[in-house]
Motif scaffolding. Sequence first.
Motif, PDB file in Angstrom:
ATOM      1  N   VAL A 190      37.513  48.037  42.958  1.00  0.00           N
ATOM      2  CA  VAL A 190      36.269  48.610  42.452  1.00  0.00           C
ATOM      3  C   VAL A 190      35.315  47.452  42.169  1.00  0.00           C
ATOM      4  O   VAL A 190      35.562  46.636  41.286  1.00  0.00           O
ATOM      5  CB  VAL A 190      36.514  49.415  41.157  1.00  0.00           C
ATOM      6  CG1 VAL A 190      35.192  49.925  40.600  1.00  0.00           C
ATOM      7  CG2 VAL A 190      37.454  50.580  41.439  1.00  0.00           C
ATOM      8  N   THR A 191      34.249  47.379  42.944  1.00  0.00           N
ATOM      9  CA  THR A 191      33.333  46.246  42.830  1.00  0.00           C
ATOM     10  C   THR A 191      31.925  46.653  43.224  1.00  0.00           C
ATOM     11  O   THR A 191      31.739  47.576  44.014  1.00  0.00           O
ATOM     12  CB  THR A 191      33.785  45.083  43.732  1.00  0.00           C
ATOM     13  OG1 THR A 191      32.802  44.046  43.708  1.00  0.00           O
ATOM     14  CG2 THR A 191      33.979  45.529  45.179  1.00  0.00           C
ATOM     15  N   ASP A 192      30.948  45.957  42.649  1.00  0.00           N
ATOM     16  CA  ASP A 192      29.544  46.190  43.000  1.00  0.00           C
ATOM     17  C   ASP A 192      29.077  45.218  44.091  1.00  0.00           C
ATOM     18  O   ASP A 192      27.903  45.235  44.465  1.00  0.00           O
ATOM     19  CB  ASP A 192      28.658  46.075  41.746  1.00  0.00           C
ATOM     20  CG  ASP A 192      28.917  44.798  40.948  1.00  0.00           C
ATOM     21  OD1 ASP A 192      28.016  44.304  40.264  1.00  0.00           O
ATOM     22  OD2 ASP A 192      30.054  44.275  40.991  1.00  0.00           O
ATOM     23  N   GLN A 251      31.709  42.282  39.269  1.00  0.00           N
ATOM     24  CA  GLN A 251      33.139  42.306  39.594  1.00  0.00           C
ATOM     25  C   GLN A 251      33.313  41.587  40.936  1.00  0.00           C
ATOM     26  O   GLN A 251      32.514  41.802  41.850  1.00  0.00           O
ATOM     27  CB  GLN A 251      33.641  43.747  39.718  1.00  0.00           C
ATOM     28  CG  GLN A 251      33.672  44.506  38.404  1.00  0.00           C
ATOM     29  CD  GLN A 251      34.718  43.969  37.443  1.00  0.00           C
ATOM     30  OE1 GLN A 251      35.894  43.862  37.780  1.00  0.00           O
ATOM     31  NE2 GLN A 251      34.314  43.620  36.246  1.00  0.00           N
ATOM     32  N   PHE A 279      37.868  42.758  44.434  1.00  0.00           N
ATOM     33  CA  PHE A 279      38.419  43.854  43.654  1.00  0.00           C
ATOM     34  C   PHE A 279      38.303  45.169  44.388  1.00  0.00           C
ATOM     35  O   PHE A 279      37.409  45.355  45.215  1.00  0.00           O
ATOM     36  CB  PHE A 279      37.691  43.954  42.311  1.00  0.00           C
ATOM     37  CG  PHE A 279      38.229  43.036  41.250  1.00  0.00           C
ATOM     38  CD1 PHE A 279      38.708  41.776  41.578  1.00  0.00           C
ATOM     39  CD2 PHE A 279      38.248  43.428  39.927  1.00  0.00           C
ATOM     40  CE1 PHE A 279      39.203  40.912  40.614  1.00  0.00           C
ATOM     41  CE2 PHE A 279      38.732  42.576  38.938  1.00  0.00           C
ATOM     42  CZ  PHE A 279      39.210  41.333  39.277  1.00  0.00           C
TER      43      PHE A 279
END
Lengths: 176, 176, 176, 176
Positions: B128-130, B122, B126
């Motif tokens: 929510v991201t890694d 991702q 974003f």
Amino acid sequence: MPIESAQSFRASSAMLRLKFFTTGGTIDKVYFDAKSEFEVGSPQVLEVIREANVAFEYDIESILRKDSLDMTDADRALVRERVTAEPCSLIVITHGTDMMVQTGRALAGIPRKTIVLTGSMQPARFRVTDAGFNIGAAIGAVQSLEHGVYIVMNGRVFDPQRTRKNIEKNCFEEEV
Amino acid sequence: MPIESAQSFRASSAMLRLKFFTTGGTIDKVYFDAKSEFEVGSPQVLEVIREANVAFEYDIESILRKDSLDMTDADRALVRERVTAEPCSLIVITHGTDMMVQTGRALAGIPRKTIVLTGSMQPARFRVTDAGFNIGAAIGAVQSLEHGVYIVMNGRVFDPQRTRKNIEKNCFEEEV
Amino acid sequence: MPIESAQSFRASSAMLRLKFFTTGGTIDKVYFDAKSEFEVGSPQVLEVIREANVAFEYDIESILRKDSLDMTDADRALVRERVTAEPCSLIVITHGTDMMVQTGRALAGIPRKTIVLTGSMQPARFRVTDAGFNIGAAIGAVQSLEHGVYIVMNGRVFDPQRTRKNIEKNCFEEEV
Amino acid sequence: MPIESAQSFRASSAMLRLKFFTTGGTIDKVYFDAKSEFEVGSPQVLEVIREANVAFEYDIESILRKDSLDMTDADRALVRERVTAEPCSLIVITHGTDMMVQTGRALAGIPRKTIVLTGSMQPARFRVTDAGFNIGAAIGAVQSLEHGVYIVMNGRVFDPQRTRKNIEKNCFEEEV
């Protein structure tokens, strides 16, 4: 060479397994509006590793939910006891940053384990936080380092015996 | 023992220094509303390490801004050339995940360097991201591993020679 | 009809202008790691409206930086004084939620102004927060309502004379 | 005065009810790593209003999942048909920004309803986004305005008959 030193890069065919112990600290602080209070809440490392879609097995165990300034020698002894008794050899501990060095030193000499302490300066619940990065760094380091105890903060691996938290710079550093 | 293998835990008194090369990929994708387009933008690793308040010196160099599916053998040769010429021995490369293994394999055999490739599923932009977690994991690993080339994704260290991206599971794994 | 009631939808050719007063509250709470403390910090409404790329002119004035539970009658009188003296007729006040109704009631009867109070249950600095949504709702409402005093929370417009904060549900509601 | 104009501030004792229609646009764009594609996904307004802990009843209905540049006259006729048939009188429509004015104009003259169109320049999934703020502004406005059709973007209420999107400034404005 002693068995416990052969721990660098393990691209083993066995599934990688990590154990997480949580003790509280800023990383887990959440806001309780009803109390107008900001307190240590449930372990945030779970959320972080779920969002990261990690490729290892893990178990998360909460030992304490304290600000590290409130930790006692009995608390540190309890952490040492749990770490020593743990079968898994790769251990990450989330912890308040103020007294992280002290707990690191209290874990010296535990054989056949790679133990990494980390935490964060801003709670994991914040939009801008070092929590995910620090937990990532701890995880990358714990499977790569030789057995021993380490602090991983500010993107760097430290030896607790020669480290301090520099409060003005909001940063860990080696003691000269 | 060969010089290039003595690279585990360096709690050196010298300042830690890392070199970052960026090649593009999902991690750097940004949204251009005027074009209704989602494209590789400026390197996000800078934002990530600033927010993380890192305690090492670093330099970030952009080699490419491509989706890894668009990378050619000439692109991979360029990356190898830059990595080989780089004086710093600890190198992190942010890269698209689709062809990360291929670039990893193209970097085999470069002496006296620890090279880690990472990226994210991702975009770093974003909510929510890694991205932050993965860059952290790469940084924790690169200063802890012996010399060689590695992929660090999904919180795990992989050998590019024996790794693939599992598209259904959105995850890297060892090839059996 | 009295002059002060003709305030609905003003798609005027004149530039829209809003005045923001801030008094503190959860919305502005920030974490000071050095103090292990979570306190009211600088007004967050500025960050919110910058990111929103608003198409109106505005001015932000900080009157107080208090938890609303710590506000006194003198504080409420000060807020009334500033609002009354303000030339702009469209006013948004960010405020702690615990005593928002009380301040709303203290502003009753100020002529020729549309005054909206809002705040948030989670600080604006959090990754998951109602701050941006609430400030947006207050802004959408203030330019659409007739003159008077209102609370805009939980996506709804309330009359302070007939409203209370329901602490269990973390929600504002009409008093029956 | 016609019945349909008496719609300002309704602090009614009846529960407030809003209807949401979604048509796609940037606000709902999500990233599909497996396809290296950035496409309109599921309606984001649901996530936004859940996090906002709203105090009204609502129903969300997806009419389309399109980039507004891809909307046809038949699409706009479908939207008008659904809005006209809807029993609820307070309606918010999330929509791509490029052709929002066109759909706004296609909804002119529907009696006894307050209809607000909004969207965002950055996807709701981004860490920095105008989505929550804009949906909030639309919700604050729809319960405060007289019957009619409006665009609420950039924190401002616009008349679709006299509005355009200024692409350079990434902003809506009145046509002079």
